[in-house]
Design an enzyme around this catalytic site. Structure first.
Site, PDB file in Angstrom:
ATOM      1  CG  HIS A  11      -1.977   1.034   1.243  1.00  0.00           C
ATOM      2  ND1 HIS A  11      -3.288   0.770   1.543  1.00  0.00           N
ATOM      3  CD2 HIS A  11      -1.936   2.367   0.981  1.00  0.00           C
ATOM      4  CE1 HIS A  11      -3.996   1.882   1.472  1.00  0.00           C
ATOM      5  NE2 HIS A  11      -3.181   2.884   1.148  1.00  0.00           N
ATOM      6  CD  GLU A  21      -7.143   6.638   5.779  1.00  0.00           C
ATOM      7  OE1 GLU A  21      -7.741   6.450   4.721  1.00  0.00           O
ATOM      8  OE2 GLU A  21      -6.039   7.208   5.846  1.00  0.00           O
ATOM      9  CG  HIS A  75      -1.617   6.419  -2.233  1.00  0.00           C
ATOM     10  ND1 HIS A  75      -2.828   6.371  -2.870  1.00  0.00           N
ATOM     11  CD2 HIS A  75      -1.815   5.863  -1.013  1.00  0.00           C
ATOM     12  CE1 HIS A  75      -3.735   5.823  -2.061  1.00  0.00           C
ATOM     13  NE2 HIS A  75      -3.133   5.509  -0.926  1.00  0.00           N
ATOM     14  N   GLY A  91      -9.665   8.065  -1.413  1.00  0.00           N
ATOM     15  CA  GLY A  91     -10.234   9.399  -1.232  1.00  0.00           C
ATOM     16  C   GLY A  91     -11.010   9.509   0.069  1.00  0.00           C
TER      17      GLY A  91
HETATM   18 ZN   LIG Z   1      -3.768   4.912   1.073  1.00  0.00          ZN
END
Ligand SMILES: [Zn+2]
Length: 368
Positions: free
Chosen positions: A18, A205, A20, A175
């Site tokens: 994970h 999250e 980005h 997002g």
């Molecule tokens: Zn993330």
């Protein structure tokens, strides 16, 4: 106990699921790319100051604020050469951090501001990744992100499917969570499932356990990004787990991988402090947890640092880290035989060698 210092942790073969692409740029690269493309919006031209600006901006206990810094990284990632460079450097940095397999993710739609087609965007990123793979031998895969606040997740899922034979390995939904439940993006997830393809979803999250339930049971997620709020389905009293709720039990029993991002979770306010992070509970209860960076730039971290945090906070030992990395590799979105090849060809031999060097006994046998 062995001193698991930074040097040892860096040399351990690691797996990153994970991260980005637009959250892991080198500060110096951002400055150079901004000059190249004429982007004048950077808060500083000094790489060290810029790095600090990103870190401070991310650490404001809000996911929405955490995401603000991405306007700058995305602004300088609008040409094929910039995308290729950023992708190459991301894998190169992973190599130097001791990572043997990495999955990078990004939302292609953010990189079309200057007219690039989605295909060109994908090709450029994949080219950068494959150049680094060839140079360093780091295996990697690309995940396409749909965005929760947008309406084009079906198109993004189809894009991921189109590129499945060219290095794309799955689909994610990312997002701001609040007000944007994953079930609104069902068409995209259905397309993935019909295509026998992989799904991971950022869930639990910034929003509660219902977000995780939807991701798994409505959208068909194979992995969960963060899953911080899964703890809401676990009854813990004075550090002891008394009872798992039905969702937590399902996640445990189905071995659903949880992509845990310790530093990022504190910065976005998903947990009040590292001490209170549910990772320790998940790990002790044998959930399939993995350690991740999320955004190396914004979170000012590396996978080595995340491992160090886990060692310090949750008393992980050498064997625990090997187990976590093997579990992460088992959870990768690449074919089974390729996962086995990395586990038996790189991860296990790497830990064996280090174990011998450090004079550690053979690993305790336990199921993972
Ligand atoms: Zn993330």
């Amino acid at each position: 106990m062995t001193n698991l210092d930074e040097n040892v942790l860096r040399r351990m073969p690691k797996v990153l699921l994970h991260e980005h692409l637009d959250g892991g740029l080198r500060p110096a690269t951002i400055v150079e790319l901004a000059q190249e493309c004429g982007y004048g919006g950077l808060p500083s031209q000094n790489p060290a100051e810029l790095a600090e600006w990103f870190r401070r901006g991310a650490d404001r206990k809000s996911l929405a604020l955490y995401l603000e810094g991405f306007a700058h990284t995305i602004a300088v990632m609008q040409s094929p050469s910039a995308l290729e460079r950023v992708a190459f450097e991301a894998v190169e940095d992973c190599y130097h951090d001791g990572i043997v397999y990495v999955e990078l993710r990004f939302a292609p739609v953010f990189h079309s501001e200057r007219g690039l087609s989605l295909e060109k965007i994908m090709e450029s990123v994949l080219l950068g990744m494959s150049r680094a793979r060839n140079k360093y031998g780091v295996e990697c895969g690309l995940i396409v992100c749909g965005m929760r606040h947008r309406e084009d997740s079906l198109e993004m899922a189809e894009l991921a499917l189109d590129f499945r034979d060219r290095g794309c390995v799955g689909f994610d939904l990312a997002g701001e969570e609040a007000g944007h439940p994953p079930k609104r993006h069902l068409a995209g997830f259905d397309a993935m499932r019909r295509g026998n393809y992989y799904i991971t979803i950022h869930a639990g999250e910034a929003f509660g356990r219902d977000s995780i339930w939807q991701a798994i049971q409505i959208c068909g997620a194979h992995r969960i990004g963060h899953a911080t709020r899964l703890i809401e389905d676990i009854v813990v009293h004075e550090g002891k787990v008394l009872k798992l709720g039905p969702l937590a039990q399902f996640v445990l029993d189905r071995r659903i991988p949880l992509e845990i991002c310790l530093s990022s979770n504190v910065q976005t306010g998903a947990v009040p402090s590292l001490d209170e992070h549910p990772f320790g509970v998940y790990f002790r209860e044998h959930f399939r947890v993995t350690l991740n960076t999320d955004n190396r730039l914004m979170s000012a971290t590396t996978l080595t640092k995340e491992c160090q945090l886990a060692v310090n906070l949750f008393k992980l030992d050498f064997d625990d880290l090997e187990k976590i990395m093997i579990n992460a590799m088992k959870s990768a979105f690449i074919p089974y035989d390729e996962r086995c090849e990395i586990i038996f060809g790189k991860i296990k031999p790497g830990y064996k060698k280090l174990r011998e060097e450090l004079g550690l006994p053979a690993p305790k046998s336990r199921f993972t």
